[in-house]
Design a protein around this motif. Sequence first.
Motif, short mmCIF file in Angstrom:
data_model
loop_
_atom_site.label_atom_id
_atom_site.label_comp_id
_atom_site.label_asym_id
_atom_site.label_seq_id
_atom_site.Cartn_x
_atom_site.Cartn_y
_atom_site.Cartn_z
N ALA A 238 0.84 -1.14 0.03
CA ALA A 238 -0.05 0.03 0.03
C ALA A 238 0.93 1.19 0.17
CB ALA A 238 -1.05 -0.10 1.25
N ALA A 239 1.79 1.25 0.69
CA ALA A 239 2.90 2.26 0.80
C ALA A 239 3.76 2.63 -0.59
CB ALA A 239 3.66 2.10 2.18
N ILE A 240 4.08 1.47 -0.99
CA ILE A 240 4.91 1.56 -2.43
C ILE A 240 4.28 2.08 -3.27
CG2 ILE A 240 6.08 0.23 -4.04
CD1 ILE A 240 7.63 0.67 -1.51
N LYS A 241 2.78 1.74 -3.67
CA LYS A 241 2.03 1.98 -4.59
C LYS A 241 1.51 3.64 -4.50
CE LYS A 241 -0.68 -2.05 -5.71
NZ LYS A 241 -2.15 -2.64 -5.67
N ALA A 242 1.49 4.01 -3.08
CA ALA A 242 1.23 5.52 -2.80
C ALA A 242 2.59 6.23 -3.20
CB ALA A 242 1.09 5.68 -1.33
N PHE A 243 3.91 5.78 -2.93
CA PHE A 243 4.95 6.53 -3.37
C PHE A 243 4.87 6.56 -4.98
CE2 PHE A 243 7.30 5.12 0.61
CZ PHE A 243 7.60 6.33 0.95
N GLN A 244 4.65 5.56 -5.70
CA GLN A 244 4.78 5.42 -7.22
C GLN A 244 3.78 6.16 -8.05
OE1 GLN A 244 4.87 1.06 -7.59
NE2 GLN A 244 6.93 1.05 -7.70
N ALA A 245 2.31 6.27 -7.14
CA ALA A 245 1.34 7.12 -7.84
C ALA A 245 1.98 8.63 -7.80
CB ALA A 245 0.21 7.11 -6.91
N GLY A 246 2.70 8.94 -6.69
CA GLY A 246 3.18 10.31 -6.61
C GLY A 246 4.51 10.46 -7.56
N GLY A 247 4.97 9.76 -8.24
CA GLY A 247 5.92 9.79 -9.13
C GLY A 247 7.45 9.67 -8.57
N PHE A 248 7.24 8.72 -7.50
CA PHE A 248 8.63 8.55 -6.67
C PHE A 248 9.99 8.32 -7.63
CE2 PHE A 248 11.84 6.30 -3.82
CZ PHE A 248 11.69 7.29 -2.89
N GLU A 249 10.09 7.54 -8.22
CA GLU A 249 11.41 6.97 -8.99
C GLU A 249 11.52 8.42 -10.17
OE1 GLU A 249 8.81 4.90 -8.77
OE2 GLU A 249 9.69 2.85 -8.48
N PRO A 250 10.48 8.90 -10.72
CA PRO A 250 10.98 9.88 -11.80
C PRO A 250 11.58 11.21 -11.01
CG PRO A 250 9.01 8.97 -12.60
CD PRO A 250 9.26 8.55 -11.08
N LEU A 251 10.80 11.46 -9.60
CA LEU A 251 11.25 12.59 -8.91
C LEU A 251 12.74 12.39 -8.28
CD1 LEU A 251 10.56 15.21 -7.40
CD2 LEU A 251 9.53 13.71 -5.61
N VAL A 252 13.14 11.13 -8.02
CA VAL A 252 14.32 10.85 -7.41
C VAL A 252 15.64 11.17 -8.63
CG1 VAL A 252 16.02 9.07 -6.80
CG2 VAL A 252 13.61 9.36 -5.67
N GLU A 253 14.98 10.57 -9.75
CA GLU A 253 16.16 10.74 -10.97
C GLU A 253 16.14 12.37 -11.15
OE1 GLU A 253 16.84 9.78 -15.64
OE2 GLU A 253 15.31 8.79 -14.63
N GLN A 254 15.08 12.97 -11.04
CA GLN A 254 15.19 14.78 -11.43
C GLN A 254 16.05 15.33 -10.35
OE1 GLN A 254 11.29 16.36 -11.38
NE2 GLN A 254 12.13 18.32 -11.25
N ALA A 255 15.93 14.91 -9.21
CA ALA A 255 16.78 15.31 -7.98
C ALA A 255 18.12 14.95 -8.27
CB ALA A 255 16.10 14.79 -6.81
N VAL A 256 18.37 13.83 -8.45
CA VAL A 256 20.10 13.52 -8.65
C VAL A 256 20.58 14.25 -10.09
CG1 VAL A 256 21.40 11.41 -9.09
CG2 VAL A 256 19.57 11.13 -7.34
N ARG A 257 19.83 14.38 -11.28
CA ARG A 257 20.23 15.09 -12.15
C ARG A 257 20.51 16.45 -11.55
NH1 ARG A 257 20.35 12.79 -17.02
NH2 ARG A 257 19.41 10.64 -17.37
N ALA A 258 19.59 17.00 -11.02
CA ALA A 258 19.94 18.59 -10.60
C ALA A 258 20.96 18.58 -9.75
CB ALA A 258 18.77 18.86 -9.73
N ALA A 259 21.43 17.59 -8.96
CA ALA A 259 22.66 17.94 -8.16
C ALA A 259 23.80 17.51 -9.16
CB ALA A 259 22.58 16.63 -7.04
N ALA A 260 23.81 16.79 -10.06
CA ALA A 260 24.87 16.58 -11.00
C ALA A 260 25.19 17.67 -11.81
CB ALA A 260 24.65 15.36 -11.91
N GLN A 261 23.87 18.36 -12.23
CA GLN A 261 24.38 19.49 -12.95
C GLN A 261 24.99 20.70 -12.09
OE1 GLN A 261 20.57 20.88 -15.02
NE2 GLN A 261 21.39 22.98 -15.45
N ARG A 262 24.37 20.76 -11.07
CA ARG A 262 25.04 21.78 -10.03
C ARG A 262 26.52 21.59 -9.78
NH1 ARG A 262 25.57 26.68 -9.38
NH2 ARG A 262 25.69 27.73 -7.29
#
Length: 272
Positions: A238-262
């Motif tokens: 139930a928790a994992i589905k809630a994370f994924q419904a909120g776009g958890f994996e794409p959000l993590v990738e976006q955050a890590v890419r932002a850090a790499a760019q900076r």
Amino acid sequence: MSQPRITFIGAGNMAASLIGGLRAQGVPAERIQASDPGAECRERIAAEHGIATFESNHEAVSGADIVVLSVKPQVMKAVCQDLAGSLPEQALIVSIAAGISCASLENWLGPRALVRCMPNTPSLVRQGVSGLYANPQVSTEQRQQTEQLLSAVGLALWLDEEVLIDAVTAVSGSGPAYFFLMMQAMTSAGEALGLPRETAALLAAHTALGAGRMACESGVAPDELRRRVTSPNGTTEAAIKAFQAGGFEPLVEQAVRAAAQRSAELAQQLGQ
């Protein structure tokens, strides 16, 4: 392999952690020395580890086989330009400053054997991980010496390309803050469910610790570990589905890419 003489330029927290790790490995105090402009910092590190300390960077590097640059990135250029004429010709230079490229160091110090490292803050409790890149002038023995140095505070991983330092910075250099944010959010969620905040914080922190140890020590991939704890139609699912419904994996990738760019942007700015 004989024990090299190691000099730390800058005796702040990360340098102190590395020195403590080396001493715990059995490296004699007389093979380590450090310089720092702050008298209090010099006195503390000398008392804690029994090493010689200097106010002058020039005195500290005399006879050194390895010089660890552990000053703030903002002052690295000035420190290097001042030191360039005093460094022993065959000394290995190890930089643990974020955002300072080998090209910048070579520009300030001249052509030298250089290793650029990106340790993270858990190194302060000897649970760190570091990405290491060596330029072509670094010998096999010097690579081994650098690995011994960084292994004193955790795991040391070699990179084939310097550009990958930005990715290391994004994943592990900045990474502890991502987990702290997760723990903070879990603590607040637990408190909202009625737990005392202190209890929720301990549950979140020790759950993170246990999960990390399982990931490191079990030899099982994280996706499989997750599958094993996720029962069909259970609480975890139930928790994992809630994370994924909120776009958890794409959000993590976006955050890590932002850090790499900076990281890349800061390297360009600091290297000027």
